[in-house]
Write a protein that holds these residues in place. Structure first.
Motif, mmCIF file in Angstrom:
data_model
loop_
_atom_site.group_PDB
_atom_site.id
_atom_site.type_symbol
_atom_site.label_atom_id
_atom_site.label_comp_id
_atom_site.label_asym_id
_atom_site.label_seq_id
_atom_site.Cartn_x
_atom_site.Cartn_y
_atom_site.Cartn_z
ATOM 1 N N ARG A 209 0.843 -1.199 0.000
ATOM 2 C CA ARG A 209 0.000 0.000 0.000
ATOM 3 C C ARG A 209 0.874 1.244 0.000
ATOM 4 O O ARG A 209 1.883 1.307 0.705
ATOM 5 N N ILE A 210 0.453 2.233 -0.783
ATOM 6 C CA ILE A 210 1.108 3.527 -0.814
ATOM 7 C C ILE A 210 0.073 4.585 -0.475
ATOM 8 O O ILE A 210 -0.898 4.773 -1.210
ATOM 9 N N GLU A 211 0.264 5.220 0.650
ATOM 10 C CA GLU A 211 -0.670 6.256 1.107
ATOM 11 C C GLU A 211 -0.362 7.573 0.399
ATOM 12 O O GLU A 211 0.776 8.049 0.412
ATOM 13 N N LEU A 212 -1.360 8.165 -0.200
ATOM 14 C CA LEU A 212 -1.183 9.400 -0.955
ATOM 15 C C LEU A 212 -0.629 10.520 -0.079
ATOM 16 O O LEU A 212 0.243 11.286 -0.496
ATOM 17 N N ARG A 213 -1.115 10.607 1.162
ATOM 18 C CA ARG A 213 -0.689 11.714 2.020
ATOM 19 C C ARG A 213 0.797 11.636 2.368
ATOM 20 O O ARG A 213 1.436 12.655 2.647
ATOM 21 N N GLU A 214 1.359 10.440 2.366
ATOM 22 C CA GLU A 214 2.765 10.265 2.716
ATOM 23 C C GLU A 214 3.676 10.335 1.501
ATOM 24 O O GLU A 214 4.861 10.660 1.617
ATOM 25 N N MET A 215 3.134 10.023 0.322
ATOM 26 C CA MET A 215 3.964 9.886 -0.868
ATOM 27 C C MET A 215 3.553 10.832 -1.997
ATOM 28 O O MET A 215 3.916 10.631 -3.152
ATOM 29 N N ALA A 216 2.790 11.865 -1.672
ATOM 30 C CA ALA A 216 2.242 12.757 -2.704
ATOM 31 C C ALA A 216 3.329 13.363 -3.580
ATOM 32 O O ALA A 216 3.206 13.380 -4.814
ATOM 33 N N GLU A 217 4.401 13.850 -2.983
ATOM 34 C CA GLU A 217 5.466 14.496 -3.749
ATOM 35 C C GLU A 217 6.097 13.528 -4.752
ATOM 36 O O GLU A 217 6.326 13.878 -5.908
ATOM 37 N N VAL A 218 6.344 12.305 -4.307
ATOM 38 C CA VAL A 218 6.939 11.292 -5.172
ATOM 39 C C VAL A 218 5.990 10.919 -6.301
ATOM 40 O O VAL A 218 6.381 10.841 -7.472
ATOM 41 N N LEU A 219 4.724 10.697 -5.969
ATOM 42 C CA LEU A 219 3.750 10.278 -6.975
ATOM 43 C C LEU A 219 3.525 11.346 -8.039
ATOM 44 O O LEU A 219 3.422 11.047 -9.237
ATOM 45 N N ILE A 220 3.453 12.596 -7.618
ATOM 46 C CA ILE A 220 3.259 13.693 -8.579
ATOM 47 C C ILE A 220 4.432 13.759 -9.548
ATOM 48 O O ILE A 220 4.257 13.935 -10.762
ATOM 49 N N LYS A 221 5.639 13.575 -9.014
ATOM 50 C CA LYS A 221 6.847 13.623 -9.841
ATOM 51 C C LYS A 221 6.846 12.506 -10.885
ATOM 52 O O LYS A 221 7.148 12.730 -12.052
ATOM 53 N N VAL A 222 6.488 11.294 -10.469
ATOM 54 C CA VAL A 222 6.489 10.161 -11.391
ATOM 55 C C VAL A 222 5.418 10.321 -12.459
ATOM 56 O O VAL A 222 5.650 10.054 -13.645
ATOM 57 N N ARG A 223 4.222 10.734 -12.053
ATOM 58 C CA ARG A 223 3.119 10.850 -13.006
ATOM 59 C C ARG A 223 3.378 11.874 -14.098
ATOM 60 O O ARG A 223 2.795 11.801 -15.171
ATOM 61 N N LYS A 224 4.248 12.858 -13.828
ATOM 62 C CA LYS A 224 4.549 13.892 -14.810
ATOM 63 C C LYS A 224 5.577 13.437 -15.848
ATOM 64 O O LYS A 224 5.794 14.119 -16.843
ATOM 65 N N MET A 225 6.206 12.287 -15.608
ATOM 66 C CA MET A 225 7.242 11.802 -16.522
ATOM 67 C C MET A 225 6.625 11.344 -17.842
ATOM 68 O O MET A 225 5.653 10.584 -17.858
ATOM 69 N N ILE B 71 11.460 -0.214 -3.293
ATOM 70 C CA ILE B 71 10.094 0.305 -3.365
ATOM 71 C C ILE B 71 9.775 1.021 -2.049
ATOM 72 O O ILE B 71 9.751 0.388 -0.988
ATOM 73 N N PRO B 72 9.549 2.328 -2.077
ATOM 74 C CA PRO B 72 9.168 3.047 -0.857
ATOM 75 C C PRO B 72 7.650 2.937 -0.665
ATOM 76 O O PRO B 72 6.876 3.580 -1.371
ATOM 77 N N ALA B 73 7.230 2.117 0.260
ATOM 78 C CA ALA B 73 5.803 1.875 0.477
ATOM 79 C C ALA B 73 5.395 2.297 1.882
ATOM 80 O O ALA B 73 6.235 2.399 2.781
ATOM 81 N N SER B 74 4.119 2.523 2.062
ATOM 82 C CA SER B 74 3.616 2.832 3.405
ATOM 83 C C SER B 74 3.593 1.566 4.255
ATOM 84 O O SER B 74 3.892 1.595 5.447
ATOM 85 N N LEU B 75 3.246 0.440 3.612
ATOM 86 C CA LEU B 75 3.188 -0.846 4.302
ATOM 87 C C LEU B 75 3.032 -1.943 3.263
ATOM 88 O O LEU B 75 2.851 -1.674 2.090
ATOM 89 N N TYR B 76 3.147 -3.186 3.706
ATOM 90 C CA TYR B 76 2.825 -4.295 2.820
ATOM 91 C C TYR B 76 1.834 -5.204 3.518
ATOM 92 O O TYR B 76 1.670 -5.155 4.740
ATOM 93 N N TYR B 77 1.142 -5.998 2.730
ATOM 94 C CA TYR B 77 0.139 -6.912 3.264
ATOM 95 C C TYR B 77 0.638 -8.349 3.224
ATOM 96 O O TYR B 77 1.403 -8.735 2.341
ATOM 97 N N GLU B 78 0.169 -9.121 4.166
ATOM 98 C CA GLU B 78 0.478 -10.546 4.170
ATOM 99 C C GLU B 78 -0.638 -11.308 4.860
ATOM 100 O O GLU B 78 -1.196 -10.835 5.858
ATOM 101 N N PHE B 79 -0.987 -12.464 4.305
ATOM 102 C CA PHE B 79 -1.900 -13.345 5.004
ATOM 103 C C PHE B 79 -1.084 -14.198 5.960
ATOM 104 O O PHE B 79 -0.099 -14.836 5.557
#
Length: 228
Positions: free
Chosen positions: A6-22, A102-110
């Motif tokens: 999971r990638i939380e928008l509030r924590e990674m907004a700057e990174v995501l905006i930069k990538v999406r503009k590429m 991969i800079p993530a907010s968290l990962y999931y596991e069963f």
């Protein structure tokens, strides 16, 4: 094993905006027919923001697709065992020359539920129905997940693909699952992605203190994938 993150928008907004503009990210999205959202719950075959070196050896953010492809299966190879990463032909070159994070907010596991004052035997514990956990580095908003990458030809485009490195579970995660991603300290990220770095030494310093809690239900079904 890492089956989604999971990638939380509030924590990674700057990174995501930069990538999406590429321009490269947009071209990849159109060519592969994949979303450039890169936030919320991500699964194998999704595009994710990944830290890797540019041609000058500097750490930058790239869009990459989760999961190597292989002619033997239609499922993405989402995970790679660190115990064999330097030995198997599929991973060897990437292990020594193309490492990423991969800079993530968290990962999931069963995994298996854990109870206070648990008096069950190990057999009883392993026979318990698994539940989904959200797991992250203790005391940090960002969990840095070690991975390998390579370029693959998809429709005439060289697309960067990554696979998450996994290890035998340690620390608190050992109680719920037998495998976990290789989690790096923030201070080791730049060294990890260096092509001339020392991956074995850095992997020995991988973090094991994780915080986890029962996760919410999936918003969509994960794609099928395999680990190798």
């Amino acid at each position: 094993m890492c089956m989604s993150l999971r990638i939380e928008l509030r924590e990674m907004a700057e990174v995501l905006i930069k990538v999406r503009k590429m321009a490269f990210a947009l071209e990849m999205s159109i060519k592969l027919g994949k979303s450039l959202s890169m936030s919320g719950d991500l699964y194998p075959s999704d595009i994710a923001p990944v830290l890797a070196p540019n041609k000058h050896g500097q750490m930058v953010i790239f869009p990459m697709v989760w999961g190597f492809t292989h002619k033997a299966t239609t499922k993405p190879l989402a995970n790679c065992r660190i115990e064999t990463a330097d030995k198997k032909a599929l991973w060897r070159d990437s292990w020594y020359r193309r490492r990423c994070v991969i800079p993530a907010s968290l990962y999931y596991e069963f995994g298996y539920p854990v109870y206070e004052d648990d008096s069950r035997s190990m057999l009883e514990h392993r026979n318990t129905k698994k539940v989904k956990f959200a797991i992250q580095t203790e005391g940090s908003d960002i969990t840095y997940i070690a991975a390998l990458y390579r370029y693959e030809d998809h429709g005439g485009m060289q697309v960067p693909m990554f696979s998450v490195l996994t290890r035998e579970a340690a620390g608190t995660v050992r109680d719920i699952h037998d495998r976990m991603p290789v989690i790096l300290d923030k201070e080791d990220v730049k060294e990890w992605i260096r092509p001339d770095g020392a991956p074995f030494s850095i992997a020995e310093r991988a973090l094991t203190n994780m915080a986890f809690e029962k996760a919410v239900e999936y918003h969509r079904s994960p794609n099928e994938f395999i680990t190798a």
